[in-house]
Design a protein around this motif. Structure first.
Motif, mmCIF file in Angstrom:
data_model
loop_
_atom_site.group_PDB
_atom_site.id
_atom_site.type_symbol
_atom_site.label_atom_id
_atom_site.label_comp_id
_atom_site.label_asym_id
_atom_site.label_seq_id
_atom_site.Cartn_x
_atom_site.Cartn_y
_atom_site.Cartn_z
ATOM 1 N N PRO A 179 0.805 -1.239 0.000
ATOM 2 C CA PRO A 179 0.000 0.000 0.000
ATOM 3 C C PRO A 179 0.835 1.286 0.000
ATOM 4 C CG PRO A 179 -0.584 -1.440 1.850
ATOM 5 C CD PRO A 179 0.550 -2.097 1.151
ATOM 6 N N THR A 180 2.090 1.223 0.422
ATOM 7 C CA THR A 180 2.872 2.470 0.439
ATOM 8 C C THR A 180 3.714 2.642 -0.829
ATOM 9 O OG1 THR A 180 4.611 1.346 1.666
ATOM 10 C CG2 THR A 180 3.004 2.620 2.961
ATOM 11 N N PHE A 181 3.566 1.705 -1.773
ATOM 12 C CA PHE A 181 4.393 1.824 -2.991
ATOM 13 C C PHE A 181 4.067 3.100 -3.754
ATOM 14 C CE2 PHE A 181 4.992 0.778 -7.623
ATOM 15 C CZ PHE A 181 6.378 0.873 -7.602
ATOM 16 N N VAL A 182 2.785 3.401 -3.929
ATOM 17 C CA VAL A 182 2.392 4.677 -4.530
ATOM 18 C C VAL A 182 1.662 5.480 -3.453
ATOM 19 C CG1 VAL A 182 1.122 5.852 -6.356
ATOM 20 C CG2 VAL A 182 2.080 3.586 -6.786
ATOM 21 N N GLN A 183 2.137 6.659 -3.173
ATOM 22 C CA GLN A 183 1.514 7.519 -2.160
ATOM 23 C C GLN A 183 1.345 8.916 -2.717
ATOM 24 O OE1 GLN A 183 0.243 7.355 1.126
ATOM 25 N NE2 GLN A 183 0.004 5.268 0.383
ATOM 26 N N GLY A 292 14.739 -7.957 -14.224
ATOM 27 C CA GLY A 292 15.185 -8.716 -13.050
ATOM 28 C C GLY A 292 15.745 -7.833 -11.954
ATOM 29 N N ILE A 293 15.241 -6.610 -11.851
ATOM 30 C CA ILE A 293 15.737 -5.659 -10.849
ATOM 31 C C ILE A 293 14.638 -5.421 -9.808
ATOM 32 C CG2 ILE A 293 16.496 -3.264 -10.507
ATOM 33 C CD1 ILE A 293 17.536 -3.316 -13.408
ATOM 34 N N PRO A 294 15.009 -5.418 -8.516
ATOM 35 C CA PRO A 294 13.999 -5.160 -7.488
ATOM 36 C C PRO A 294 13.365 -3.775 -7.643
ATOM 37 C CG PRO A 294 16.120 -5.729 -6.493
ATOM 38 C CD PRO A 294 16.344 -5.669 -7.966
ATOM 39 N N LEU A 295 12.132 -3.655 -7.192
ATOM 40 C CA LEU A 295 11.404 -2.393 -7.353
ATOM 41 C C LEU A 295 11.788 -1.363 -6.293
ATOM 42 C CD1 LEU A 295 9.887 -3.773 -9.506
ATOM 43 C CD2 LEU A 295 7.743 -3.165 -8.410
ATOM 44 N N PRO A 296 11.634 -0.079 -6.647
ATOM 45 C CA PRO A 296 11.835 0.958 -5.627
ATOM 46 C C PRO A 296 10.779 0.804 -4.540
ATOM 47 C CG PRO A 296 10.862 1.897 -7.614
ATOM 48 C CD PRO A 296 11.223 0.476 -7.931
ATOM 49 N N LYS A 297 11.061 1.417 -3.371
ATOM 50 C CA LYS A 297 10.119 1.224 -2.262
ATOM 51 C C LYS A 297 8.918 2.151 -2.371
ATOM 52 C CE LYS A 297 13.570 -0.686 0.754
ATOM 53 N NZ LYS A 297 14.738 0.021 1.277
ATOM 54 N N GLN A 298 9.127 3.340 -2.926
ATOM 55 C CA GLN A 298 7.990 4.268 -2.967
ATOM 56 C C GLN A 298 8.074 5.285 -4.097
ATOM 57 O OE1 GLN A 298 7.068 7.417 0.266
ATOM 58 N NE2 GLN A 298 5.519 5.830 0.515
ATOM 59 N N VAL A 299 6.909 5.522 -4.687
ATOM 60 C CA VAL A 299 6.739 6.627 -5.626
ATOM 61 C C VAL A 299 5.873 7.652 -4.884
ATOM 62 C CG1 VAL A 299 5.798 7.346 -7.853
ATOM 63 C CG2 VAL A 299 6.873 5.082 -7.617
ATOM 64 N N LEU A 300 6.447 8.794 -4.558
ATOM 65 C CA LEU A 300 5.747 9.799 -3.749
ATOM 66 C C LEU A 300 5.326 10.944 -4.672
ATOM 67 C CD1 LEU A 300 4.901 10.760 -0.924
ATOM 68 C CD2 LEU A 300 7.192 11.736 -0.657
ATOM 69 N N VAL A 301 4.014 11.129 -4.782
ATOM 70 C CA VAL A 301 3.479 11.996 -5.827
ATOM 71 C C VAL A 301 2.964 13.318 -5.246
ATOM 72 C CG1 VAL A 301 1.866 12.148 -7.751
ATOM 73 C CG2 VAL A 301 2.714 9.897 -7.012
ATOM 74 N N HIS A 302 3.522 14.415 -5.713
ATOM 75 C CA HIS A 302 3.036 15.725 -5.255
ATOM 76 C C HIS A 302 2.106 16.338 -6.288
ATOM 77 C CE1 HIS A 302 5.599 17.977 -8.034
ATOM 78 N NE2 HIS A 302 6.596 17.185 -7.696
ATOM 79 N N GLY A 303 1.345 17.337 -5.842
ATOM 80 C CA GLY A 303 0.420 18.015 -6.732
ATOM 81 C C GLY A 303 1.099 19.134 -7.508
ATOM 82 N N TRP A 304 0.304 19.869 -8.227
ATOM 83 C CA TRP A 304 0.828 20.958 -9.050
ATOM 84 C C TRP A 304 0.465 22.307 -8.457
ATOM 85 C CZ3 TRP A 304 1.670 21.313 -14.881
ATOM 86 C CH2 TRP A 304 2.579 20.335 -15.273
ATOM 87 N N TRP A 305 1.358 23.244 -8.628
ATOM 88 C CA TRP A 305 1.128 24.625 -8.206
ATOM 89 C C TRP A 305 0.454 25.407 -9.309
ATOM 90 C CZ3 TRP A 305 1.786 26.990 -3.593
ATOM 91 C CH2 TRP A 305 2.524 26.300 -2.621
ATOM 92 N N GLN A 306 -0.509 26.214 -8.874
ATOM 93 C CA GLN A 306 -1.070 27.231 -9.762
ATOM 94 C C GLN A 306 -0.687 28.583 -9.195
ATOM 95 O OE1 GLN A 306 -5.318 26.672 -10.116
ATOM 96 N NE2 GLN A 306 -4.967 25.152 -11.715
ATOM 97 N N LYS A 307 -0.910 29.632 -9.974
ATOM 98 C CA LYS A 307 -0.743 30.978 -9.415
ATOM 99 C C LYS A 307 -2.061 31.725 -9.572
ATOM 100 C CE LYS A 307 1.899 35.160 -9.348
ATOM 101 N NZ LYS A 307 1.506 36.328 -10.139
ATOM 102 N N ASP A 308 -2.529 32.303 -8.489
ATOM 103 C CA ASP A 308 -3.795 33.042 -8.472
ATOM 104 C C ASP A 308 -4.923 32.227 -9.104
ATOM 105 O OD1 ASP A 308 -2.480 35.182 -7.283
ATOM 106 O OD2 ASP A 308 -1.877 35.998 -9.234
ATOM 107 N N GLY A 309 -4.963 30.948 -8.805
ATOM 108 C CA GLY A 309 -6.068 30.101 -9.247
ATOM 109 C C GLY A 309 -6.027 29.679 -10.705
#
Ligand code: MSP
Length: 517
Positions: A179-183, A292-309
């Motif tokens: 469950p923490t692989f993609v956050q 044949g390579i082990p997977l990374p532990k986590q993909v940590l996804v941030h949102g996008w910035w807007q300016k003035d909406g």
């Protein structure tokens, strides 16, 4: 040497202008990297540039430069940008480096030898701007192509394909079991929804060199270069391979570097933005699994910035220039604002008024005022000499220290700042309640004044240690004003009672100068 905590950012397109989104991602990754170092882990932090592809080739041509010369010029600017943000990356990868190209080619050769890639003709709709074939599903409801794809034309060409579908069920099960692989969870659900709703098409991993030659040649078919996304994703392993990482070198041998091995793989966290989740949470795991390579532990996804909406866009001029913000307000003001304003996950909105108001309320009046008045009073009433230890605020500090530690361990940066600010607010309230400036008027209160001054100075010291990953320049200034020689860079120093009675502090001076705007 034991495995290091390995954290990466996406690698930016070299031909784009560094903007707030790029700054944010690097700051997020930097604070996580610094936190882990502070907590005693050995860390390797990688960022860098994605330099191949159509747009770079075209832009270089337009400027009458070779693509390499064009990239070299821009890479220098990007590297200066990283320095400006106070980023503590351990390496800077450029996809035009020989160490990277060698690993991409080794991976292609391996997949080819295993029969995981094949050549086939393809007819389809191609977006030149995004360098990708589109499917019917990408059309707008009225049948047109969204303007973000730029010009879309039908194209027939032979290409190399990477077999994806056979890994689909395994990937679904992997993401469900981890469950923490993609956050955060919303992104994880999005990936699962995508994987469960269709059969994965094979990924086209080549471009005919006749159309595009600014890429890594396909080693077994010189008429083709590698698709930029396959090339770019591989950066996460090419640097560890070049540093002799054992897990990877067993699969992708490299003779490029003979330094003692640095153990990095699997990566602990890939920090990326929400627009490139599919590449990191679908294609990349499948590329690794097939190799044949082990997977990374986590993909940590941030949102996008807007300016003035509204989305930031150079054409409309609706942009935040992080370099201008740093020049005017200091790098710590930028680092603080983006992390305090936006949790990792949702989208954020920059307003100049919001930035100024946090600067004034939280940095200048909150933190700055606490440190300045605490140290100025110690200087004025006790000549800067730390009085006997007193533990009145120790329980408050102890709770915040424990909470902050656990939040940093979970990469909960916004919550970490909230926790730290609860101690700042508590200490400012303590000043108001104990009123040391009144106590100082009557020598009969000397002992009480000593207690208050110790509690305030020691709280400032603890705060510097907690703040170090977020705003390292400010944390260092607090330590210097306390007359402490070491840097506040080890979390273990956040233990109540570190300030020795009899120690003489340095010179207090405002941390966040007031701006009259
Ligand atoms: N080159 C690819 C990534 C390859 S990674 C193997 C790419 N580059 S990019 O320059 O377009 O974006 C780099 C990162 O910046 C991405 O993670 C992207 O999400 C992030 N951002 C770009 N604009 C952004 C905002 N407005 N706000 C926050 N992050 C943004 O994609």
């Amino acid at each position: 040497m034991s495995k290091r905590f390995y954290i990466t950012t996406a690698i930016d397109y070299v031909n784009g202008q560094p903007h707030l989104g790029h700054a944010y991602e690097k700051i997020v990754a930097d604070v996580i990297a610094r936190s882990r170092r502070s907590l005693g882990q050995e860390v390797f932090f990688l960022t860098g540039l994605d330099e191949h592809g159509q747009k770079v080739q075209q832009a270089a041509q337009a400027k009458g430069q070779t693509p390499q010369a064009y990239c070299d010029e821009l890479a220098a600017q990007w590297q200066a940008f990283v320095v400006k943000l106070g980023i503590t990356n351990d390496d800077f990868v450029r996809t035009t480096q020989p160490r990277h190209k060698a690993v991409v080619q080794a991976m292609l050769i391996k997949l080819h030898a295993q029969g995981d890639v094949y050549k086939a003709p393809y007819r389809g709709w191609y977006s030149w701007k995004e360098e990708t074939f589109l499917t019917e599903k990408d059309r707008e409801p009225d049948g047109s192509w969204h303007p973000r794809w730029g010009e879309v034309k039908e194209l027939v060409e032979e290409n190399w394909y990477f077999r994806m579908a056979k890994h689909q069920q395994w990937l679904i099960e992997f993401i469900e079991a981890n469950p923490t692989f993609v956050q955060p969870d919303a992104r994880r659900n999005e990936v699962l929804g995508f994987l469960k709703s269709r059969t994965l098409e094979d990924l086209c991993i080549s471009r005919p060199a006749a159309r595009l030659n600014w890429g890594i040649p396909i080693p077994f078919d010189p008429d083709y270069v590698n698709y930029v996304w396959f090339d770019a994703l591989t950066n996460y392993v090419s640097v560890p391979v070049s540093l002799g990482d054992k897990t990877l070198s067993a699969v992708l041998p490299s003779t490029l570097d003979s330094r003692p091995a640095t153990e990095l793989w699997p990566a602990d966290i890939h920090v990326i933005g929400k627009d490139i989740v599919r590449f990191h949470a679908v294609y990349w795991p499948i590329m690794l699994r097939a190799s044949g390579i082990p997977l990374p532990k986590q993909v940590l996804v941030h949102g996008w910035w807007q300016k003035d909406g509204a989305p930031m866009s150079k054409t409309t001029g609706n942009v935040v220039d992080p370099v201008a913000v740093v020049d005017e307000w200091g790098v710590d003001a930028l680092r603080f604002y983006v992390l305090r304003e936006l949790d990792i996950g949702p989208d954020g909105n920059w307003t100049d008024a919001g930035f100024r108001s946090r600067y004034q309320a939280e940095l200048a009046n909150g933190l700055g005022n606490l440190v300045n008045r605490s140290l100025a009073m110690l200087k004025r009433y006790r000549n800067g000499v730390v009085p006997a230890r007193s533990d009145e605020l120790a329980p408050d500090a102890g709770k915040v220290i424990a909470d902050t530690r656990s939040l940093l361990e979970q990469s909960q940066l916004q919550a970490g700042l909230l926790s730290i600010w609860s101690l700042i607010n508590r200490a400012n309230q303590y000043v108001d309640q104990t009123a040391p400036f009144k106590l100082a008027k009557d020598p009969a209160n000397a002992k009480r004044l000593d207690e208050v001054l110790y509690n305030l100075a020691e709280t400032c010291r603890v705060l510097a240690v907690l703040l170090w990953p977020f705003i390292p320049g400010t944390a260092t200034k607090i330590y210097a004003q306390l007359g402490l020689a070491a840097a506040p860079e080890k979390f273990s120093a956040a233990t109540w009672g570190g300030l020795a009675p009899g120690h003489t502090i340095g010179e207090p001076s405002p941390l966040f100068p007031r701006k009259d705007v």
